[in-house]
Design a protein around this motif. Structure first.
Motif, PDB file in Angstrom:
ATOM      1  N   UNK A   5      84.423  80.659   9.764  1.00 48.44           N
ATOM      2  CA  UNK A   5      83.252  80.248  10.544  1.00 48.44           C
ATOM      3  C   UNK A   5      83.690  79.436  11.760  1.00 48.44           C
ATOM      4  N   UNK A   6      83.127  79.796  12.922  1.00 42.07           N
ATOM      5  CA  UNK A   6      83.341  79.034  14.155  1.00 42.07           C
ATOM      6  C   UNK A   6      82.017  78.929  14.903  1.00 42.07           C
ATOM      7  N   UNK A   7      81.949  77.993  15.820  1.00 37.39           N
ATOM      8  CA  UNK A   7      80.801  77.907  16.726  1.00 37.39           C
ATOM      9  C   UNK A   7      80.986  78.958  17.815  1.00 37.39           C
ATOM     10  N   UNK A   8      79.887  79.421  18.373  1.00 34.99           N
ATOM     11  CA  UNK A   8      79.997  80.401  19.450  1.00 34.99           C
ATOM     12  C   UNK A   8      80.662  79.756  20.659  1.00 34.99           C
ATOM     13  N   UNK A   9      81.419  80.554  21.413  1.00 31.90           N
ATOM     14  CA  UNK A   9      82.198  80.034  22.541  1.00 31.90           C
ATOM     15  C   UNK A   9      81.595  80.411  23.895  1.00 31.90           C
ATOM     16  N   UNK A  10      80.391  80.955  23.903  1.00 27.81           N
ATOM     17  CA  UNK A  10      79.749  81.371  25.157  1.00 27.81           C
ATOM     18  C   UNK A  10      79.440  80.147  26.017  1.00 27.81           C
ATOM     19  N   UNK A  11      79.881  80.177  27.275  1.00 29.46           N
ATOM     20  CA  UNK A  11      79.619  79.092  28.225  1.00 29.46           C
ATOM     21  C   UNK A  11      78.569  79.582  29.215  1.00 29.46           C
ATOM     22  N   UNK A  12      77.414  78.947  29.180  1.00 32.57           N
ATOM     23  CA  UNK A  12      76.270  79.392  29.978  1.00 32.57           C
ATOM     24  C   UNK A  12      76.166  78.718  31.345  1.00 32.57           C
ATOM     25  N   UNK A  13      76.797  77.562  31.523  1.00 31.74           N
ATOM     26  CA  UNK A  13      76.549  76.750  32.703  1.00 31.74           C
ATOM     27  C   UNK A  13      77.822  76.494  33.511  1.00 31.74           C
ATOM     28  N   UNK A  14      77.627  76.040  34.730  1.00 28.55           N
ATOM     29  CA  UNK A  14      78.736  75.731  35.628  1.00 28.55           C
ATOM     30  C   UNK A  14      79.447  74.424  35.288  1.00 28.55           C
ATOM     31  N   UNK A  15      78.744  73.504  34.689  1.00 26.07           N
ATOM     32  CA  UNK A  15      79.267  72.150  34.465  1.00 26.07           C
ATOM     33  C   UNK A  15      80.528  72.159  33.607  1.00 26.07           C
ATOM     34  N   UNK A  16      81.395  71.171  33.791  1.00 22.86           N
ATOM     35  CA  UNK A  16      82.636  71.084  33.010  1.00 22.86           C
ATOM     36  C   UNK A  16      82.390  70.525  31.611  1.00 22.86           C
ATOM     37  N   UNK A  17      81.524  71.174  30.872  1.00 27.68           N
ATOM     38  CA  UNK A  17      81.229  70.741  29.503  1.00 27.68           C
ATOM     39  C   UNK A  17      81.012  71.983  28.646  1.00 27.68           C
ATOM     40  N   UNK A  18      81.073  71.783  27.371  1.00 26.94           N
ATOM     41  CA  UNK A  18      80.732  72.871  26.470  1.00 26.94           C
ATOM     42  C   UNK A  18      81.888  73.734  26.014  1.00 26.94           C
TER      43      UNK A  18
ATOM     44  N   UNK B 108      86.362  73.847  25.139  1.00 28.65           N
ATOM     45  CA  UNK B 108      87.601  73.103  24.943  1.00 28.65           C
ATOM     46  C   UNK B 108      88.753  73.923  25.494  1.00 28.65           C
ATOM     47  N   UNK B 109      89.638  73.261  26.214  1.00 27.11           N
ATOM     48  CA  UNK B 109      90.821  73.946  26.735  1.00 27.11           C
ATOM     49  C   UNK B 109      91.734  74.405  25.598  1.00 27.11           C
ATOM     50  N   UNK B 110      91.530  73.900  24.399  1.00 24.07           N
ATOM     51  CA  UNK B 110      92.345  74.332  23.269  1.00 24.07           C
ATOM     52  C   UNK B 110      91.728  75.520  22.521  1.00 24.07           C
ATOM     53  N   UNK B 111      90.564  75.955  22.945  1.00 27.02           N
ATOM     54  CA  UNK B 111      89.906  77.077  22.269  1.00 27.02           C
ATOM     55  C   UNK B 111      90.705  78.362  22.466  1.00 27.02           C
ATOM     56  N   UNK B 112      90.930  79.118  21.394  1.00 21.40           N
ATOM     57  CA  UNK B 112      91.663  80.369  21.556  1.00 21.40           C
ATOM     58  C   UNK B 112      90.831  81.471  22.201  1.00 21.40           C
ATOM     59  N   UNK B 113      89.500  81.279  22.284  1.00 15.41           N
ATOM     60  CA  UNK B 113      88.607  82.274  22.869  1.00 15.41           C
ATOM     61  C   UNK B 113      87.578  81.583  23.750  1.00 15.41           C
ATOM     62  N   UNK B 114      87.178  82.269  24.812  1.00 15.83           N
ATOM     63  CA  UNK B 114      86.084  81.817  25.671  1.00 15.83           C
ATOM     64  C   UNK B 114      85.248  83.021  26.063  1.00 15.83           C
ATOM     65  N   UNK B 115      84.016  82.767  26.421  1.00  8.72           N
ATOM     66  CA  UNK B 115      83.130  83.799  26.949  1.00  8.72           C
ATOM     67  C   UNK B 115      82.254  83.139  28.007  1.00  8.72           C
ATOM     68  N   UNK B 116      81.915  83.898  29.034  1.00  9.73           N
ATOM     69  CA  UNK B 116      81.160  83.339  30.142  1.00  9.73           C
ATOM     70  C   UNK B 116      79.938  84.174  30.482  1.00  9.73           C
ATOM     71  N   UNK B 117      79.071  83.574  31.265  1.00  7.01           N
ATOM     72  CA  UNK B 117      77.996  84.281  31.958  1.00  7.01           C
ATOM     73  C   UNK B 117      78.542  84.590  33.347  1.00  7.01           C
ATOM     74  N   UNK B 118      77.931  85.522  34.083  1.00  5.31           N
ATOM     75  CA  UNK B 118      78.439  85.796  35.428  1.00  5.31           C
ATOM     76  C   UNK B 118      78.538  84.546  36.298  1.00  5.31           C
ATOM     77  N   UNK B 119      77.509  83.705  36.286  1.00  7.03           N
ATOM     78  CA  UNK B 119      77.518  82.511  37.135  1.00  7.03           C
ATOM     79  C   UNK B 119      78.548  81.481  36.673  1.00  7.03           C
ATOM     80  N   UNK B 120      78.670  81.276  35.352  1.00  6.06           N
ATOM     81  CA  UNK B 120      79.642  80.286  34.880  1.00  6.06           C
ATOM     82  C   UNK B 120      81.073  80.753  35.143  1.00  6.06           C
TER      83      UNK B 120
END
Length: 154
Positions: free
Chosen positions: A102-115, A117-129
């Motif tokens: 179990x993990x938390x979802x890694x989708x980043x919805x916003x531009x801000x530098x939050x949400x 972790x640089x240590x995350x093995x996976x990331x996902x973005x929205x077009x704007x983020x």
């Protein structure tokens, strides 16, 4: 794998099987946010899984790669063909009894530098983020060279 998923760290043991926890918990989260097709599809997929002997199914609706065996996915899609909105990943993962971590979802919805972790093995973005956000800058810095699958913008 989707085009907005990024594998940020080598996976020497292969792609892990990851889930978001019990559907009931994910459903409770979305029930406070929206009452649209996505939530109805989650509920219908959960009900179908319960009918098929999975009393507390897991949600595999994450923005990370997922190992899939073609025969099992074709079976899951056939089982869920009558649903208006089917949560394919969750249907497949439970029918195939994948289990996983179990993990938390890694989708980043916003531009801000939050949400994220640089240590995350996976990331996902929205077009704007990705284009204008902090996470997009981080990903581009992490992978300055285009890979063989990328096309250059002209």
């Amino acid at each position: 794998m989707n085009d907005d998923f990024f594998v940020m760290q080598s996976q020497p043991d292969g792609m892990p099987v990851l889930h978001r926890g019990p559907v009931r918990n994910v459903e409770a989260y979305y029930a406070t946010r929206a009452q649209g097709k996505y939530l109805r599809g989650m509920q219908a997929t959960r009900d179908l899984l319960v009918e098929r002997g999975h009393p507390d199914p897991l949600s595999y609706e994450l923005h990370v790669p997922m190992p899939v065996h073609k025969r099992g996915m074709l079976y899951a899609l056939d089982v869920g063909r009558h649903l208006d909105v089917v949560h394919k990943r969750s249907l497949y993962g439970n029918l195939a009894q994948l289990g996983g971590e179990e993990i938390a979802d890694v989708k980043i919805m916003h531009r801000a530098p939050r949400g994220y972790s640089a240590s995350s093995p996976f990331l996902s973005t929205m077009p704007d983020s990705f284009v204008a956000g902090h996470v997009g800058q981080y990903i581009r810095r992490s992978f300055p060279q285009a890979c063989r699958y990328e096309t250059r913008r002209r």
